[in-house]
Motif scaffolding. Sequence first.
Motif, PDB file in Angstrom:
ATOM      1  N   ARG A 152      -2.508  -0.322   4.250  1.00 19.33           N
ATOM      2  CA  ARG A 152      -2.083   0.897   3.486  1.00 19.33           C
ATOM      3  C   ARG A 152      -3.285   1.192   2.540  1.00 19.33           C
ATOM      4  O   ARG A 152      -3.373   2.130   1.713  1.00 19.33           O
ATOM      5  CB  ARG A 152      -0.792   0.586   2.602  1.00 19.33           C
ATOM      6  N   LEU A 205       2.237   2.150  -4.389  1.00 21.12           N
ATOM      7  CA  LEU A 205       2.338   3.097  -3.406  1.00 21.12           C
ATOM      8  C   LEU A 205       2.341   4.594  -3.988  1.00 21.12           C
ATOM      9  O   LEU A 205       1.640   5.684  -3.459  1.00 21.12           O
ATOM     10  CB  LEU A 205       3.545   3.085  -2.558  1.00 21.12           C
ATOM     11  N   PHE A 214      -2.227   3.510   7.334  1.00 21.52           N
ATOM     12  CA  PHE A 214      -1.200   3.810   6.301  1.00 21.52           C
ATOM     13  C   PHE A 214      -0.020   3.754   6.945  1.00 21.52           C
ATOM     14  O   PHE A 214       0.956   3.054   6.175  1.00 21.52           O
ATOM     15  CB  PHE A 214      -1.789   5.133   5.551  1.00 21.52           C
ATOM     16  N   SER A 259       1.646   0.552   8.106  1.00 24.74           N
ATOM     17  CA  SER A 259       2.106  -0.501   7.231  1.00 24.74           C
ATOM     18  C   SER A 259       3.661  -0.835   7.034  1.00 24.74           C
ATOM     19  O   SER A 259       3.942  -1.964   6.618  1.00 24.74           O
ATOM     20  CB  SER A 259       1.342  -0.258   5.948  1.00 24.74           C
TER      21      SER A 259
END
Length: 292
Positions: A101, A225, A89, A92
Amino acid sequence: MNKPVDKTALKLLSKYSSLSQAIARSEHPLEAYEQRWIDARGVTSDEQFAYLKEQGLAFDPVDIEHDEAVQRCVEYAKQCQKSHVTDLFLSSFTSGRLDYRSGLAPFAMMQTMPDHGFTQSSAPRFCAICSGYDIYSGMDATDWNVDRYTAGSISLLKTPEVIQFYLAQHVQLTRQAPTAEDFRIFNAILDTLRSLEAQTKPTQVHRYLKKIDGFKASVHQCRVLLEALGIAGILETEKHKGYLTHYTNPGLAPSKSHKSDWAYPVDFWTGADGVNKEALAFWFGAYPEIRL
């Protein structure tokens, strides 16, 4: 070291749409809205699809039963290591690999999703616990891979069929250690989220995050996100919890308004809720570089 993604294949994947493929295969004259969709999205040819398959980015449609999907979720979650998920993650941010991610949100959902058999709901063919199909016919995982590589996380559907695919792809990735720049960018994201005015809504956050040096994300990628951080419990509210501590049937999760299509629970989050320190520590507490 993970194999670099073929740029030609990635470009083809970004244009893939299962709806376009279904429309193109239909034998009836196209409706006006269908033609508009085809004109806008295009159609992936058989040769292009074969190339995507060679690159490991496309998959033939398959049928999967609910209980098999749940068991795959359980097995893949056991194979996952939290540090492997969080390393990728974080990596990324500078690698440009949004698929790195994409393991966080589905793995977070597996912290509380119960191991269960299909339980009939009031809606025929849908499970009362997870909203998954009894049998998902013609499961097109290529669509979900588009989201992995172009958005960076699980998208609209968050049922076991989708979760097991995301986790299956994640466990194939090798660990990649985050760089100092990755830590700097993630800390800047957290600091920005902590500093927002109380009334700030998720739809407004991109205008602040895009100012972070080195953080490259479209409006949609930023949204995904934030949704992933919400699912992980880092962006939640006192009433609306992420999946780290509370399981919510994704098909029955409430929305802040009938017009909103943001994922639960970040849909309810505002700047006043800030960053959940406990959830942040659970996921990233092992990194002294992260400001908790």
